[in-house]
Design a protein around this motif. Structure first.
Motif, PDB file in Angstrom:
ATOM      1  N   ALA A  19       0.843  -1.184   0.000  1.00 36.83           N
ATOM      2  CA  ALA A  19       0.000   0.000   0.000  1.00 36.83           C
ATOM      3  C   ALA A  19       0.877   1.233   0.000  1.00 36.83           C
ATOM      4  CB  ALA A  19      -0.909  -0.018   1.229  1.00 36.83           C
ATOM      5  N   PRO A  20       0.400   2.364  -0.583  1.00 38.93           N
ATOM      6  CA  PRO A  20       1.216   3.581  -0.633  1.00 38.93           C
ATOM      7  C   PRO A  20       1.713   3.968   0.749  1.00 38.93           C
ATOM      8  CG  PRO A  20      -0.764   3.823  -1.962  1.00 38.93           C
ATOM      9  CD  PRO A  20      -0.914   2.531  -1.206  1.00 38.93           C
ATOM     10  N   THR A  21       2.979   4.315   0.840  1.00 35.44           N
ATOM     11  CA  THR A  21       3.547   4.740   2.105  1.00 35.44           C
ATOM     12  C   THR A  21       3.335   6.228   2.282  1.00 35.44           C
ATOM     13  OG1 THR A  21       5.702   5.322   1.214  1.00 35.44           O
ATOM     14  CG2 THR A  21       5.333   3.002   1.784  1.00 35.44           C
ATOM     15  N   ALA A  22       3.878   6.760   3.378  1.00 32.69           N
ATOM     16  CA  ALA A  22       3.775   8.194   3.644  1.00 32.69           C
ATOM     17  C   ALA A  22       4.807   8.992   2.861  1.00 32.69           C
ATOM     18  CB  ALA A  22       3.951   8.454   5.138  1.00 32.69           C
ATOM     19  N   ALA A  23       5.595   8.305   2.006  1.00 32.47           N
ATOM     20  CA  ALA A  23       6.703   8.974   1.339  1.00 32.47           C
ATOM     21  C   ALA A  23       6.248  10.193   0.556  1.00 32.47           C
ATOM     22  CB  ALA A  23       7.418   7.990   0.408  1.00 32.47           C
ATOM     23  N   ALA A  24       5.189  10.018  -0.269  1.00 36.52           N
ATOM     24  CA  ALA A  24       4.755  11.136  -1.107  1.00 36.52           C
ATOM     25  C   ALA A  24       4.288  12.307  -0.265  1.00 36.52           C
ATOM     26  CB  ALA A  24       3.638  10.671  -2.041  1.00 36.52           C
ATOM     27  N   ALA A  25       3.597  12.001   0.843  1.00 42.55           N
ATOM     28  CA  ALA A  25       3.034  13.061   1.675  1.00 42.55           C
ATOM     29  C   ALA A  25       4.092  13.786   2.486  1.00 42.55           C
ATOM     30  CB  ALA A  25       1.979  12.482   2.615  1.00 42.55           C
ATOM     31  N   THR A  26       5.236  13.135   2.707  1.00 36.35           N
ATOM     32  CA  THR A  26       6.213  13.728   3.610  1.00 36.35           C
ATOM     33  C   THR A  26       7.375  14.394   2.894  1.00 36.35           C
ATOM     34  OG1 THR A  26       7.329  11.597   3.794  1.00 36.35           O
ATOM     35  CG2 THR A  26       5.675  12.113   5.448  1.00 36.35           C
ATOM     36  N   ARG A  27       7.396  14.399   1.571  1.00 39.58           N
ATOM     37  CA  ARG A  27       8.505  15.024   0.844  1.00 39.58           C
ATOM     38  C   ARG A  27       8.330  16.543   0.860  1.00 39.58           C
ATOM     39  NH1 ARG A  27      11.791  12.183  -2.587  1.00 39.58           N
ATOM     40  NH2 ARG A  27      11.578   9.926  -2.518  1.00 39.58           N
ATOM     41  N   GLN A  28       8.635  17.121   2.019  1.00 38.53           N
ATOM     42  CA  GLN A  28       8.382  18.543   2.223  1.00 38.53           C
ATOM     43  C   GLN A  28       9.643  19.331   2.532  1.00 38.53           C
ATOM     44  OE1 GLN A  28       5.167  19.231   4.990  1.00 38.53           O
ATOM     45  NE2 GLN A  28       4.199  17.295   4.478  1.00 38.53           N
ATOM     46  N   VAL A  29      10.804  18.736   2.374  1.00 38.19           N
ATOM     47  CA  VAL A  29      12.053  19.422   2.650  1.00 38.19           C
ATOM     48  C   VAL A  29      12.759  19.686   1.323  1.00 38.19           C
ATOM     49  CG1 VAL A  29      14.254  19.294   3.856  1.00 38.19           C
ATOM     50  CG2 VAL A  29      12.221  18.263   4.859  1.00 38.19           C
ATOM     51  N   SER A  30      13.382  20.809   1.217  1.00 39.00           N
ATOM     52  CA  SER A  30      14.098  21.140  -0.009  1.00 39.00           C
ATOM     53  C   SER A  30      15.140  20.074  -0.310  1.00 39.00           C
ATOM     54  CB  SER A  30      14.798  22.497   0.136  1.00 39.00           C
ATOM     55  OG  SER A  30      15.696  22.700  -0.927  1.00 39.00           O
ATOM     56  N   PRO A  31      15.160  19.541  -1.551  1.00 40.30           N
ATOM     57  CA  PRO A  31      16.145  18.506  -1.885  1.00 40.30           C
ATOM     58  C   PRO A  31      17.580  19.011  -1.837  1.00 40.30           C
ATOM     59  CG  PRO A  31      14.982  19.261  -3.854  1.00 40.30           C
ATOM     60  CD  PRO A  31      14.271  19.861  -2.674  1.00 40.30           C
ATOM     61  N   SER A  32      17.763  20.331  -1.673  1.00 43.38           N
ATOM     62  CA  SER A  32      19.126  20.855  -1.586  1.00 43.38           C
ATOM     63  C   SER A  32      19.775  20.537  -0.244  1.00 43.38           C
ATOM     64  CB  SER A  32      19.121  22.371  -1.802  1.00 43.38           C
ATOM     65  OG  SER A  32      18.367  23.020  -0.793  1.00 43.38           O
ATOM     66  N   LEU A  33      18.952  20.133   0.756  1.00 41.66           N
ATOM     67  CA  LEU A  33      19.489  19.802   2.073  1.00 41.66           C
ATOM     68  C   LEU A  33      20.053  18.383   2.024  1.00 41.66           C
ATOM     69  CD1 LEU A  33      19.693  21.198   4.854  1.00 41.66           C
ATOM     70  CD2 LEU A  33      17.653  19.919   5.524  1.00 41.66           C
ATOM     71  N   SER A  34      21.346  18.244   2.309  1.00 35.56           N
ATOM     72  CA  SER A  34      22.014  16.949   2.175  1.00 35.56           C
ATOM     73  C   SER A  34      22.405  16.380   3.531  1.00 35.56           C
ATOM     74  CB  SER A  34      23.261  17.087   1.299  1.00 35.56           C
ATOM     75  OG  SER A  34      24.190  17.984   1.891  1.00 35.56           O
ATOM     76  N   VAL A  35      22.408  15.048   3.603  1.00 33.67           N
ATOM     77  CA  VAL A  35      22.773  14.349   4.842  1.00 33.67           C
ATOM     78  C   VAL A  35      23.736  13.219   4.498  1.00 33.67           C
ATOM     79  CG1 VAL A  35      21.952  13.115   6.881  1.00 33.67           C
ATOM     80  CG2 VAL A  35      20.474  14.825   5.795  1.00 33.67           C
ATOM     81  N   ALA A  36      24.835  13.147   5.229  1.00 31.37           N
ATOM     82  CA  ALA A  36      25.763  12.019   5.123  1.00 31.37           C
ATOM     83  C   ALA A  36      25.482  11.074   6.286  1.00 31.37           C
ATOM     84  CB  ALA A  36      27.211  12.504   5.178  1.00 31.37           C
TER      85      ALA A  36
END
Length: 582
Positions: A19-36
């Motif tokens: 079933a669809p996860t919360a991924a689509a609903a939670t993509r609310q942060v600018s993709p320019s923010l990076s995490v290692a």
């Protein structure tokens, strides 16, 4: 590497059957923010999962193989005739019903045909056993709604009843009553008493094991610590051991449980879980750098400025990101923290006080199925504190000889060795003093001593095909043996040295089973929960509007709360728990 191979080979899994996860609903942060994310074990993959679902750019650096200690691995040179290599592992997976956070993640990992993702690959053994040496084994059913009870012969029933009576009569009634009383003391203890008094009291002392019978000591003291949390009863924190027992008791009663008391995967770990997970993260845009070793977390001007890594070619370079999550095991992570970083947050220095010990797996491949039970067995009297499970019977969709190895091996008995510093029965040496071949022979001898001791031949030398010992162990039989995969242990006082996921460094966070979370154990559940806590702290500091990760605590029975409140008053007055008979 098996985990890395899963990135491409399993990427086609996509979102099939989930079933669809919360991924689509939670993509609310600018993709320019990076995490290692530094480390690709359960903690690192969990952090990457939660971050990627919320739209951050994530790169995972892993020195060896994705999945860490949880992964399965290929036995070298074991595949023939187009079959897959024999499956090896650091140790068998155990995912009890007391876990909530890890199963939540598993439900969000797509797997073909599974409506609840990888979670549907969990199966519940129907029984367990305390395998005694010199007496009948204690065989315990693990009932659960929908469980198919194991088929039992009249001889099985006779042996089970004999084992139950032998064990029951072996522990005098007054000792059993005292042990039950000690559990009631803990169940009704307030948090202050648990965190301060019981955290500083060894389990051995709390249950007065020194004054009790041999069976009381082996089952209720040693068996509940060395075989489960890989620490010595004489040193283990009562808070840690009893918290685990409390959770299992309520799990067995069906209270606050995600599922049955005992659950394992229905296939080798990478096939059933890790490879599909990596494929899903790859589809979310997570990048993986496998074979990259973290050497130093660089610190300047009040924040982490980069990480020195060694790439697969052995060259050093510095990588940068906006935020950094250290998700390596504590014994590896603390080597990367320099003095300036440690000075910026004293809890990092306290991690030097955390202790690890050896708990390592070995697998025996058999040419005929051994008549073992349908579940885990605990070799209570074995000097090396062995626990084991026979795997093929739990893999219903796998034809072991057709799928793995050379077609001759039909099953795998996976064994965890929890005690490496006590002499064995075959050579009179500790496991660390033995060579790899001697370790295999010694473990096999101890298994036979526990299982072949009452007239029924369970393990035959003639059926032993081969064995595989975790390659993370090196230098056995030399003065300086090493183990690349030690396990956090829990001597008294450990709780107060465990760090929080959030640090004083504004772009640096910790994730791993050593981080302070509700489950005070070195577990995959603790690794998962700590990663969620690290992600929440990162989201808070970055001002993200994305939903925070849920973190489910261990179940606590509401019926006990009035008694705990009463105990809080007694504790503050300097009085013992009302049930404490001393």
């Amino acid at each position: 590497m098996a985990g890395a191979a899963g990135v491409g080979g399993a990427a086609a899994l996509g979102n099939v059957g989930v079933a669809p996860t919360a991924a689509a609903a939670t993509r609310q942060v600018s993709p320019s923010l990076s995490v290692a994310v530094l480390g690709g074990g359960v903690a690192g993959l969990t952090a990457a999962h939660e971050l990627a679902e919320r739209g951050l750019r994530v790169t995972v650096y892993e020195r060896r193989a994705l999945g860490g200690k949880a992964r399965s691995m290929d036995v070298p040179d074991s595949a023939k005739g187009g079959r897959r290599p024999l499956p090896g592992e650091h140790g068998f997976r155990f995912i009890p019903g007391i876990y909530h956070n890890l199963p939540d993640t598993m439900r969000r990992i797509p797997f073909p045909g599974n409506p609840r993702g990888v979670w549907d690959n969990l199966v519940a053994p129907s029984e367990m056993s305390f395998a005694r040496t010199g007496s009948e084994d204690l065989r315990i059913p693990l009932p659960w709604p929908g469980h198919q009870p194991p088929d039992l012969t009249l001889d099985d029933i006779r042996r089970a009843l004999t084992g139950l009576l032998d064990t029951a009569l072996g522990i005098p009634f007054h000792e059993t009553a005292y042990f039950v009383n000690r559990l009631l003391v803990f169940l009704t203890s307030c948090d202050e008493r648990r965190d301060r008094t019981w955290e500083r009291t060894p389990w051995w002392e709390f249950i007065r094991a020194e004054e009790m019978s041999y069976d009381y000591q082996r089952i209720l003291a040693v068996g509940l610590t060395r075989n489960i949390v890989a620490t010595k009863a004489e040193e283990a924190s009562t808070r840690t051991v009893a918290t685990l027992l409390e959770a299992f008791v309520f799990n067995a009663l069906g209270r606050g449980a995600d599922g049955p008391l005992d659950r394992i995967l229905d296939a080798p770990t990478n096939e059933a879980w890790i490879d599909p997970w990596v494929a899903h993260l790859d589809s979310l845009g997570v990048e993986f750098r496998v074979g990259w070793t973290v050497r130093e977390v660089q610190y300047a001007s009040g924040q982490v400025t980069g990480v020195v890594v060694e790439n697969p070619q052995g060259a050093g370079e510095s990588v940068t990101a906006d935020h950094y999550i250290s998700a390596m095991p504590v014994e590896h992570a603390r080597r990367t923290w320099g003095q300036e970083l440690r000075a910026a947050d004293p809890q990092l220095a306290r991690c030097d006080k955390l202790q690890t010990d050896w708990m390592t797996g070995i697998q025996f491949y058999l040419t005929e199925r051994a008549p073992l039970l349908h579940g885990h067995l605990n070799c209570i009297d074995s000097p090396w504190s062995l626990t084991a499970i026979q795997q093929a019977a739990h893999w219903p969709d796998r034809d072991f000889p057709a799928d793995y190895g050379d077609g001759v091996a039909v099953d795998c008995v996976s064994v965890d060795i929890s005690e490496w510093d006590r002499p064995g029965i075959l050579y009179g040496r500790t496991a660390k003093q033995c060579t790899r071949a001697e370790v295999a022979k010694e473990v096999w001898a101890q298994l036979k001593a526990a299982l072949n001791d009452t007239g029924k031949v369970v393990l035959k030398d003639s059926s032993l095909h081969s064995w595989f010992l975790d390659p993370g162990v090196d230098g056995l039989g030399t003065p300086n043996p090493t183990n690349d995969d030690e396990l956090l242990i829990h001597p008294v006082g450990t709780f107060h040295n465990r760090p929080q996921a959030v640090t004083r460094i504004p772009n640096f966070y910790l994730a791993g089973d050593y981080v302070s979370v509700d489950i005070d154990l070195a577990t995959m559940e603790g690794a998962n929960a700590s990663a969620r806590a690290a992600v929440n702290a990162l989201l808070d500091r970055s001002g993200s509007p994305a939903p925070r990760c849920t973190i489910t605590p261990l179940f606590r029975a509401p019926e006990m709360e009035p008694l705990r409140r009463h105990d809080r008053t007694r504790y503050r007055l300097g009085l013992p728990n009302a049930f404490d008979l001393g």
